[in-house]
Scaffold this motif. Structure first.
Motif, PDB file in Angstrom:
ATOM      1  N   UNK A   1       0.475  -0.946   0.088  1.00 41.94           N
ATOM      2  CA  UNK A   1      -0.104   0.398  -0.046  1.00 41.94           C
ATOM      3  C   UNK A   1       0.593   1.442   0.060  1.00 41.94           C
ATOM      4  N   UNK A   2       1.981   1.071   1.243  1.00 42.54           N
ATOM      5  CA  UNK A   2       2.888   2.150   0.968  1.00 42.54           C
ATOM      6  C   UNK A   2       3.100   2.752  -0.146  1.00 42.54           C
ATOM      7  N   UNK A   3       3.675   1.607  -1.100  1.00 42.74           N
ATOM      8  CA  UNK A   3       4.677   2.157  -2.217  1.00 42.74           C
ATOM      9  C   UNK A   3       3.523   2.900  -3.729  1.00 42.74           C
ATOM     10  N   UNK A   4       2.404   2.179  -3.564  1.00 42.27           N
ATOM     11  CA  UNK A   4       0.926   2.500  -4.440  1.00 42.27           C
ATOM     12  C   UNK A   4       0.713   4.271  -3.944  1.00 42.27           C
ATOM     13  N   UNK A   5       0.903   4.213  -2.653  1.00 41.47           N
ATOM     14  CA  UNK A   5       1.534   5.861  -1.864  1.00 41.47           C
ATOM     15  C   UNK A   5       1.752   6.808  -2.894  1.00 41.47           C
ATOM     16  N   UNK A   6       3.395   6.105  -2.652  1.00 43.15           N
ATOM     17  CA  UNK A   6       4.545   6.735  -3.327  1.00 43.15           C
ATOM     18  C   UNK A   6       4.732   7.350  -4.359  1.00 43.15           C
ATOM     19  N   UNK A   7       4.452   6.092  -4.962  1.00 41.74           N
ATOM     20  CA  UNK A   7       4.101   6.038  -6.475  1.00 41.74           C
ATOM     21  C   UNK A   7       2.793   7.363  -7.064  1.00 41.74           C
ATOM     22  N   UNK A   8       1.973   7.240  -6.251  1.00 40.40           N
ATOM     23  CA  UNK A   8       1.285   8.013  -6.973  1.00 40.40           C
ATOM     24  C   UNK A   8       1.112   9.631  -6.718  1.00 40.40           C
ATOM     25  N   UNK A   9       2.473   9.904  -4.585  1.00 40.84           N
ATOM     26  CA  UNK A   9       1.838  11.024  -4.504  1.00 40.84           C
ATOM     27  C   UNK A   9       4.146  11.861  -5.353  1.00 40.84           C
ATOM     28  N   UNK A  10       4.808  10.695  -5.502  1.00 40.40           N
ATOM     29  CA  UNK A  10       5.441  11.623  -6.822  1.00 40.40           C
ATOM     30  C   UNK A  10       4.642  11.772  -7.965  1.00 40.40           C
ATOM     31  N   UNK A  11       4.232  11.306  -8.951  1.00 45.89           N
ATOM     32  CA  UNK A  11       4.418  11.797 -10.132  1.00 45.89           C
ATOM     33  C   UNK A  11       2.655  12.896  -9.555  1.00 45.89           C
TER      34      UNK A  11
ATOM     35  N   UNK B   1      15.480  15.033  -5.602  1.00 49.48           N
ATOM     36  CA  UNK B   1      15.773  15.197  -4.019  1.00 49.48           C
ATOM     37  C   UNK B   1      14.851  15.642  -2.621  1.00 49.48           C
ATOM     38  N   UNK B   2      14.486  17.234  -3.615  1.00 51.62           N
ATOM     39  CA  UNK B   2      13.107  17.693  -2.990  1.00 51.62           C
ATOM     40  C   UNK B   2      12.158  16.881  -3.539  1.00 51.62           C
ATOM     41  N   UNK B   3      11.303  16.206  -4.284  1.00 51.42           N
ATOM     42  CA  UNK B   3      10.431  15.485  -4.976  1.00 51.42           C
ATOM     43  C   UNK B   3      10.488  14.385  -4.000  1.00 51.42           C
ATOM     44  N   UNK B   4      11.595  13.512  -3.594  1.00 52.78           N
ATOM     45  CA  UNK B   4      12.120  12.567  -2.883  1.00 52.78           C
ATOM     46  C   UNK B   4      11.137  13.327  -1.295  1.00 52.78           C
ATOM     47  N   UNK B   5      11.818  13.916  -1.138  1.00 49.52           N
ATOM     48  CA  UNK B   5      11.684  14.265   0.734  1.00 49.52           C
ATOM     49  C   UNK B   5      10.256  14.619   1.034  1.00 49.52           C
TER      50      UNK B   5
ATOM     51  N   UNK C   1      10.655   1.223  -6.692  1.00 47.78           N
ATOM     52  CA  UNK C   1       9.156   2.241  -6.946  1.00 47.78           C
ATOM     53  C   UNK C   1       9.827   3.725  -7.382  1.00 47.78           C
ATOM     54  N   UNK C   2      10.334   4.065  -6.273  1.00 56.56           N
ATOM     55  CA  UNK C   2      10.420   5.394  -5.876  1.00 56.56           C
ATOM     56  C   UNK C   2      11.248   5.460  -7.127  1.00 56.56           C
ATOM     57  N   UNK C   3      12.525   4.681  -7.540  1.00 53.03           N
ATOM     58  CA  UNK C   3      13.419   5.019  -8.937  1.00 53.03           C
ATOM     59  C   UNK C   3      12.292   5.311 -10.175  1.00 53.03           C
ATOM     60  N   UNK C   4      11.867   4.614 -10.245  1.00 52.75           N
ATOM     61  CA  UNK C   4      10.679   4.026 -11.050  1.00 52.75           C
ATOM     62  C   UNK C   4      10.051   5.644 -11.775  1.00 52.75           C
ATOM     63  N   UNK C   5      10.053   5.881 -10.403  1.00 52.64           N
ATOM     64  CA  UNK C   5       8.535   7.794 -10.512  1.00 52.64           C
ATOM     65  C   UNK C   5      10.024   8.196 -10.698  1.00 52.64           C
TER      66      UNK C   5
ATOM     67  N   UNK D   1      12.251   8.153 -12.799  1.00 49.03           N
ATOM     68  CA  UNK D   1      12.865   7.927 -13.895  1.00 49.03           C
ATOM     69  C   UNK D   1      11.584   8.674 -15.033  1.00 49.03           C
ATOM     70  N   UNK D   2      10.192   8.452 -14.635  1.00 45.96           N
ATOM     71  CA  UNK D   2       9.379   8.671 -15.479  1.00 45.96           C
ATOM     72  C   UNK D   2       9.707   9.972 -15.136  1.00 45.96           C
ATOM     73  N   UNK D   3      10.097  10.733 -13.807  1.00 43.75           N
ATOM     74  CA  UNK D   3      10.420  12.161 -14.014  1.00 43.75           C
ATOM     75  C   UNK D   3      10.856  12.673 -15.194  1.00 43.75           C
ATOM     76  N   UNK D   4      11.796  11.714 -15.948  1.00 46.61           N
ATOM     77  CA  UNK D   4      12.865  12.269 -16.859  1.00 46.61           C
ATOM     78  C   UNK D   4      14.189  11.953 -16.512  1.00 46.61           C
ATOM     79  N   UNK D   5      14.532  11.524 -14.575  1.00 50.28           N
ATOM     80  CA  UNK D   5      15.563  11.177 -13.992  1.00 50.28           C
ATOM     81  C   UNK D   5      15.975   9.889 -14.997  1.00 50.28           C
ATOM     82  N   UNK D   6      17.853  10.121 -15.335  1.00 48.20           N
ATOM     83  CA  UNK D   6      18.339   9.006 -16.043  1.00 48.20           C
ATOM     84  C   UNK D   6      18.521   8.182 -14.525  1.00 48.20           C
TER      85      UNK D   6
END
Lengths: 197, 197
Positions: free
Chosen positions: A60-70, A79-83, A127-131, A133-138
């Motif tokens: 559930x936390x992974x889903x939550x994190x992916x949704x919030x990051x998006x 870094x600010x985004x993941x923070x 999950x966060x690394x995937x998120x 990358x979806x934001x354009x981070x290599x």
């Protein structure tokens, strides 16, 4: 902000934690948890794979994190985004403070649960690394930023659980990130270490 | 520098990896590994608790790390000390390059092995934090420095296993530490982040 529904799942989680505290994790059974919650074993297994999983909301936390990051605006640094996302995850995770503290104690006391905790953290980092990358981070910085963020999240939770109730877990995420920065920076200018650009 | 004795343990490790590669991890049995090595199951269990453990030298590595950290001269900064120790650990871990590469592939392909890997890394971080405290580093920086070091070690191993054979794993430890430093520093001066002292 609580991720616990008022129904079966929350009652099972409460019952499990009560029993873990009363009679120990090892001696607690799924049958006992279900009985304490006034539910059947079958209902238990609709919500959790085993008694350990009651303590881990990783999926559930992974889903939550992916949704919030998006949702984080695109101009924000990785870094600010993941923070921001980890602050939010810390808030969610510790919304029921007494439960979250007792949980931390039980996890710390059992090697198999500490192992499971680390595995869940590994999943969150993925999950966060995937998120990112979806934001354009290599790929490489996405992975490293995600690993650092999850490390700060885990250590913030540990410190929160060991500290006074007045300090919110979310506030510790930035503190831990600053300390990690110090650990990897301030002692670093040794003659042989590469210097950051 | 190899930590593999020429006897039973090394033969079991070789046999296990051959079979994991030939027939898959799941279909390989302890009996099969012992037979391939020309040894008995009983001998297998004198060296390893189960077939997974063949892939994990965590306990030996922890001893090695503790011993090496104790040898680092006292004037060296905590980060430099753990860096040197992790470089050494990387060298030891990848001394048998083909074995270490195949191992990385098998671990990456199995969630239960990735989980075990993370647990072993957690143990290494604990051992390293203890070693730093014995060097007079206080608890929080000892833990953070150890976590960062083990993270760099794990990521260096992953990158080594995915990269060309000419790059030694030990050389990647500092590269990963520098990248982690970048990840936690260069994007960081956002208005709301605390500044390090």
């Amino acid at each position: 902000m609580s991720r616990w529904d008022p129904g079966a799942q929350g009652r099972l989680a409460d019952a499990a934690l009560e029993l873990f505290a009363e009679q120990g994790f090892d001696r607690t059974t799924v049958a006992g948890i279900a009985a304490r919650a006034g539910l059947t074993e079958r209902t238990f297994f609709r919500h959790y794979a085993d008694k350990r999983e009651v303590l881990f909301a990783g999926d559930r936390l992974a889903h939550h994190i992916a949704a919030r990051l998006a949702e984080v605006p695109s101009g924000v640094t990785p870094l600010e985004a993941v923070t921001v996302v980890m602050e939010d995850a810390s808030e969610v995770t510790t919304a029921r403070a007494d439960w979250a503290r007792q949980r931390a104690e039980i996890v710390a006391a059992h090697p198999e649960l500490r192992e499971r905790e680390l595995a869940k953290m590994g999943m969150l980092a993925t999950v966060m690394a995937e998120g990112l990358r979806e934001r354009g981070v290599s790929a490489a910085p996405a992975q490293l930023t995600a690993e650092i963020a999850v490390l700060a999240f885990r250590l913030a939770y540990e410190r929160w659980a060991a500290g006074p109730p007045s300090v919110p877990a979310a506030s510790l995420v930035r503190v831990l990130l600053a300390e990690l920065r110090d650990a990897v920076t301030s002692t670093c200018p040794s003659p042989t270490a590469p210097t950051p650009p």
